[in-house]
Write a protein that holds these residues in place. Structure first.
Motif, PDB file in Angstrom:
ATOM      1  N   PHE A 119       0.853  -1.194   0.000  1.00 49.69           N
ATOM      2  CA  PHE A 119       0.000   0.000   0.000  1.00 49.69           C
ATOM      3  C   PHE A 119       0.892   1.248   0.000  1.00 49.69           C
ATOM      4  CE2 PHE A 119      -2.066  -3.484   2.298  1.00 49.69           C
ATOM      5  CZ  PHE A 119      -3.202  -3.653   1.513  1.00 49.69           C
ATOM      6  N   PRO A 120       1.557   1.492  -1.122  1.00 50.46           N
ATOM      7  CA  PRO A 120       2.594   2.535  -1.176  1.00 50.46           C
ATOM      8  C   PRO A 120       2.085   3.957  -1.064  1.00 50.46           C
ATOM      9  CG  PRO A 120       2.179   1.654  -3.365  1.00 50.46           C
ATOM     10  CD  PRO A 120       1.418   0.786  -2.414  1.00 50.46           C
ATOM     11  N   GLU A 121       0.789   4.175  -1.217  1.00 45.63           N
ATOM     12  CA  GLU A 121       0.242   5.534  -1.128  1.00 45.63           C
ATOM     13  C   GLU A 121      -0.366   5.828   0.240  1.00 45.63           C
ATOM     14  OE1 GLU A 121       0.781   7.522  -3.664  1.00 45.63           O
ATOM     15  OE2 GLU A 121       1.713   5.824  -4.690  1.00 45.63           O
ATOM     16  N   MET A 122      -0.432   4.825   1.097  1.00 48.11           N
ATOM     17  CA  MET A 122      -1.138   4.988   2.367  1.00 48.11           C
ATOM     18  C   MET A 122      -0.203   5.409   3.495  1.00 48.11           C
ATOM     19  SD  MET A 122      -4.354   4.504   1.931  1.00 48.11           S
ATOM     20  CE  MET A 122      -4.905   4.352   3.641  1.00 48.11           C
ATOM     21  N   PRO A 123      -0.657   6.346   4.344  1.00 46.22           N
ATOM     22  CA  PRO A 123       0.086   6.646   5.569  1.00 46.22           C
ATOM     23  C   PRO A 123      -0.165   5.569   6.623  1.00 46.22           C
ATOM     24  CG  PRO A 123      -1.835   8.063   5.408  1.00 46.22           C
ATOM     25  CD  PRO A 123      -1.801   7.257   4.146  1.00 46.22           C
ATOM     26  N   TRP A 124       0.808   5.399   7.504  1.00 49.27           N
ATOM     27  CA  TRP A 124       0.770   4.330   8.503  1.00 49.27           C
ATOM     28  C   TRP A 124       1.070   4.865   9.888  1.00 49.27           C
ATOM     29  CZ3 TRP A 124      -0.273  -0.878   7.709  1.00 49.27           C
ATOM     30  CH2 TRP A 124      -0.379  -1.286   6.377  1.00 49.27           C
ATOM     31  N   ALA A 125       0.381   4.318  10.875  1.00 49.06           N
ATOM     32  CA  ALA A 125       0.766   4.455  12.279  1.00 49.06           C
ATOM     33  C   ALA A 125       1.275   3.081  12.703  1.00 49.06           C
ATOM     34  CB  ALA A 125      -0.417   4.875  13.139  1.00 49.06           C
ATOM     35  N   ILE A 126       2.504   3.023  13.188  1.00 50.42           N
ATOM     36  CA  ILE A 126       3.110   1.748  13.559  1.00 50.42           C
ATOM     37  C   ILE A 126       3.512   1.794  15.024  1.00 50.42           C
ATOM     38  CG2 ILE A 126       4.965   0.109  13.101  1.00 50.42           C
ATOM     39  CD1 ILE A 126       5.054   1.066  10.242  1.00 50.42           C
ATOM     40  N   ASP A 127       2.943   0.879  15.815  1.00 52.22           N
ATOM     41  CA  ASP A 127       3.243   0.814  17.238  1.00 52.22           C
ATOM     42  C   ASP A 127       4.486  -0.033  17.473  1.00 52.22           C
ATOM     43  OD1 ASP A 127       1.064   2.365  17.732  1.00 52.22           O
ATOM     44  OD2 ASP A 127      -0.081   0.849  18.827  1.00 52.22           O
ATOM     45  N   LEU A 128       5.453   0.560  18.145  1.00 51.13           N
ATOM     46  CA  LEU A 128       6.731  -0.093  18.422  1.00 51.13           C
ATOM     47  C   LEU A 128       6.650  -0.755  19.791  1.00 51.13           C
ATOM     48  CD1 LEU A 128       9.714  -0.532  17.620  1.00 51.13           C
ATOM     49  CD2 LEU A 128      10.202   1.704  18.646  1.00 51.13           C
ATOM     50  N   LYS A 129       6.614  -2.079  19.815  1.00 51.75           N
ATOM     51  CA  LYS A 129       6.356  -2.804  21.052  1.00 51.75           C
ATOM     52  C   LYS A 129       7.604  -3.061  21.887  1.00 51.75           C
ATOM     53  CE  LYS A 129       1.933  -3.510  20.264  1.00 51.75           C
ATOM     54  NZ  LYS A 129       0.920  -2.847  21.084  1.00 51.75           N
ATOM     55  N   ASN A 130       8.758  -3.244  21.244  1.00 54.31           N
ATOM     56  CA  ASN A 130       9.956  -3.668  21.953  1.00 54.31           C
ATOM     57  C   ASN A 130      11.180  -2.939  21.419  1.00 54.31           C
ATOM     58  OD1 ASN A 130       8.724  -6.083  23.462  1.00 54.31           O
ATOM     59  ND2 ASN A 130       8.216  -6.538  21.333  1.00 54.31           N
ATOM     60  N   GLY A 131      12.147  -2.709  22.291  1.00 54.91           N
ATOM     61  CA  GLY A 131      13.346  -2.005  21.892  1.00 54.91           C
ATOM     62  C   GLY A 131      14.155  -2.733  20.834  1.00 54.91           C
ATOM     63  N   ASP A 132      14.146  -4.070  20.852  1.00 52.84           N
ATOM     64  CA  ASP A 132      14.928  -4.795  19.846  1.00 52.84           C
ATOM     65  C   ASP A 132      14.247  -4.817  18.484  1.00 52.84           C
ATOM     66  OD1 ASP A 132      12.905  -6.544  20.537  1.00 52.84           O
ATOM     67  OD2 ASP A 132      14.215  -8.223  21.054  1.00 52.84           O
ATOM     68  N   SER A 133      13.082  -4.188  18.385  1.00 55.38           N
ATOM     69  CA  SER A 133      12.413  -4.044  17.090  1.00 55.38           C
ATOM     70  C   SER A 133      12.832  -2.773  16.357  1.00 55.38           C
ATOM     71  CB  SER A 133      10.890  -4.031  17.267  1.00 55.38           C
ATOM     72  OG  SER A 133      10.418  -5.231  17.829  1.00 55.38           O
ATOM     73  N   ILE A 134      13.595  -1.898  17.015  1.00 55.71           N
ATOM     74  CA  ILE A 134      13.930  -0.594  16.428  1.00 55.71           C
ATOM     75  C   ILE A 134      14.672  -0.749  15.111  1.00 55.71           C
ATOM     76  CG2 ILE A 134      15.329   1.483  16.740  1.00 55.71           C
ATOM     77  CD1 ILE A 134      14.661   1.309  19.754  1.00 55.71           C
ATOM     78  N   VAL A 135      15.761  -1.509  15.115  1.00 52.02           N
ATOM     79  CA  VAL A 135      16.563  -1.655  13.898  1.00 52.02           C
ATOM     80  C   VAL A 135      15.794  -2.398  12.804  1.00 52.02           C
ATOM     81  CG1 VAL A 135      18.631  -2.737  12.922  1.00 52.02           C
ATOM     82  CG2 VAL A 135      18.806  -1.380  15.005  1.00 52.02           C
ATOM     83  N   PRO A 136      15.131  -3.541  13.091  1.00 49.10           N
ATOM     84  CA  PRO A 136      14.358  -4.198  12.030  1.00 49.10           C
ATOM     85  C   PRO A 136      13.252  -3.320  11.451  1.00 49.10           C
ATOM     86  CG  PRO A 136      14.757  -5.729  13.826  1.00 49.10           C
ATOM     87  CD  PRO A 136      15.207  -4.391  14.307  1.00 49.10           C
ATOM     88  N   LEU A 137      12.576  -2.537  12.305  1.00 47.19           N
ATOM     89  CA  LEU A 137      11.542  -1.638  11.793  1.00 47.19           C
ATOM     90  C   LEU A 137      12.159  -0.565  10.912  1.00 47.19           C
ATOM     91  CD1 LEU A 137       8.710  -0.465  11.620  1.00 47.19           C
ATOM     92  CD2 LEU A 137       9.129   0.704  13.807  1.00 47.19           C
ATOM     93  N   ALA A 138      13.258   0.028  11.362  1.00 42.69           N
ATOM     94  CA  ALA A 138      13.923   1.056  10.552  1.00 42.69           C
ATOM     95  C   ALA A 138      14.372   0.482   9.215  1.00 42.69           C
ATOM     96  CB  ALA A 138      15.115   1.627  11.322  1.00 42.69           C
ATOM     97  N   ARG A 139      14.850  -0.745   9.228  1.00 41.31           N
ATOM     98  CA  ARG A 139      15.274  -1.394   7.976  1.00 41.31           C
ATOM     99  C   ARG A 139      14.092  -1.516   7.011  1.00 41.31           C
ATOM    100  NH1 ARG A 139      16.712  -5.988   9.937  1.00 41.31           N
ATOM    101  NH2 ARG A 139      18.897  -5.465  10.323  1.00 41.31           N
ATOM    102  N   SER A 140      12.943  -1.932   7.517  1.00 39.69           N
ATOM    103  CA  SER A 140      11.755  -2.065   6.662  1.00 39.69           C
ATOM    104  C   SER A 140      11.325  -0.724   6.096  1.00 39.69           C
ATOM    105  CB  SER A 140      10.599  -2.684   7.460  1.00 39.69           C
ATOM    106  OG  SER A 140      10.864  -4.019   7.806  1.00 39.69           O
ATOM    107  N   ILE A 141      11.360   0.311   6.926  1.00 39.58           N
ATOM    108  CA  ILE A 141      10.977   1.644   6.463  1.00 39.58           C
ATOM    109  C   ILE A 141      11.927   2.135   5.380  1.00 39.58           C
ATOM    110  CG2 ILE A 141      10.773   4.066   7.171  1.00 39.58           C
ATOM    111  CD1 ILE A 141       9.797   2.992   9.919  1.00 39.58           C
ATOM    112  N   ASN A 142      13.219   1.921   5.579  1.00 38.38           N
ATOM    113  CA  ASN A 142      14.199   2.368   4.592  1.00 38.38           C
ATOM    114  C   ASN A 142      14.125   1.556   3.304  1.00 38.38           C
ATOM    115  OD1 ASN A 142      15.258   4.458   6.117  1.00 38.38           O
ATOM    116  ND2 ASN A 142      16.766   3.155   7.124  1.00 38.38           N
ATOM    117  N   GLN A 143      13.891   0.263   3.416  1.00 37.80           N
ATOM    118  CA  GLN A 143      13.809  -0.584   2.225  1.00 37.80           C
ATOM    119  C   GLN A 143      12.652  -0.187   1.326  1.00 37.80           C
ATOM    120  OE1 GLN A 143      13.602  -4.469   4.053  1.00 37.80           O
ATOM    121  NE2 GLN A 143      15.770  -4.877   3.740  1.00 37.80           N
ATOM    122  N   THR A 144      11.601   0.364   1.918  1.00 38.42           N
ATOM    123  CA  THR A 144      10.408   0.739   1.155  1.00 38.42           C
ATOM    124  C   THR A 144      10.315   2.249   0.930  1.00 38.42           C
ATOM    125  OG1 THR A 144       9.142   0.824   3.220  1.00 38.42           O
ATOM    126  CG2 THR A 144       9.110  -1.260   1.997  1.00 38.42           C
TER     127      THR A 144
END
Length: 272
Positions: A119-144
């Motif tokens: 859904f490349p045109e849609m804005p997202w709210a993403i809840d960050l549940k755990n500190g060790d998810s920071i880097v994987p989430l950032a990677r996904s955001i940057n990859q897309t």
């Protein structure tokens, strides 16, 4: 240890204020609109988009091999045919899981990357549940290349800032838990909040989270909305599914509504 090459740290600004006075309230499909299809699945998000939802919301949990997955619970028991912690399973194992909806529908657990790509045109709210998810989430955001359409939320202030540092200043964030606690205390006491509180674009706050009366109180919610707007922040309230609650919050001037019933909320927004 060096960060993954896909991460490109950038300086974080003091604040990013995106709320425009008088802007139309937006409907946010909570977990894709959990009443539409199995929560946090491609099927749910696709239906919400087709319906006209203005924004999508999901959560981050990690697989055993460190992939950012779109899933709410720490365990798989409630909505899938697998048992135990989600982080005990690899991505390949999680792809085989079946997610069950409320009316017998089924779906699969997507990765955050897959959702942002789908859904490349849609804005997202993403809840960050755990500190060790920071880097994987950032990677996904940057990859897309998704930073400009993502708001990270529901976490510690330093965690939200770190995601922004690893992605782009364009990434939005809500108030973190510490800042939100200060704002809540000010709204309860009727005391004007400090100007330095502004570290995000949005206040994400619950109706009655954990049994604590927050936005359910009209007096409190009037104060919090007014204080937030005075500071230049928009207010988004979760998770609102009853028509009378949706109507009241819209009348009070909230900027966004997280809901499992995006169709109902859209009808009410259109009627304003």
């Amino acid at each position: 240890m060096s960060l993954p090459s896909v991460l490109h740290p950038t300086p974080a600004p003091d604040s990013i204020l995106s709320r425009q006075p008088g802007a139309r309230p937006h409907v946010i499909a909570h977990r894709g609109g959990a009443d539409l299809a199995p929560e946090n699945t491609l099927e749910a998000f696709a239906q919400a988009v087709a319906m006209g939802a203005h924004m999508l919301e999901t959560d981050v949990q990690l697989s055993a091999d460190g992939i950012a997955m779109a899933f709410h619970d720490e365990t798989l028991d409630r909505v899938t045919d697998l048992k135990g912690p989600i982080r005990a399973y690899t991505l390949d194992e999680l792809r085989k899981a079946t997610v069950f909806g409320q009316c017998g529908q089924t779906g699969k657990i997507p990765t955050i990357t897959e959702l942002l790509d789908a859904f490349p045109e849609m804005p997202w709210a993403i809840d960050l549940k755990n500190g060790d998810s920071i880097v994987p989430l950032a990677r996904s955001i940057n990859q897309t290349a998704g930073a400009a359409r993502v708001c990270v939320a529901h976490s510690w202030d330093s965690w939200l800032d770190r995601v922004r540092e690893l992605t782009s200043p364009e990434l939005e964030r809500s108030l973190g838990w510490h800042e939100l606690a200060i704002l809540v205390a000010c709204a309860k006491a009727g005391i004007h909040p400090p100007a330095h509180l502004v570290a995000g674009s949005w206040v994400h706050i619950g109706w009655k989270p954990g049994g604590i009366v927050l936005m359910k109180s009209k007096r409190f919610s009037d104060r919090l909305i007014s204080m937030s707007h005075d500071l230049g922040m928009g207010v988004r309230v979760w998770t609102i599914n009853k028509e009378k609650h949706l109507k009241r919050l819209l009348q009070q001037g909230v900027d966004g509504l997280f809901t499992d019933r995006p169709g109902l909320a859209l009808d009410l927004v259109d009627a304003l």
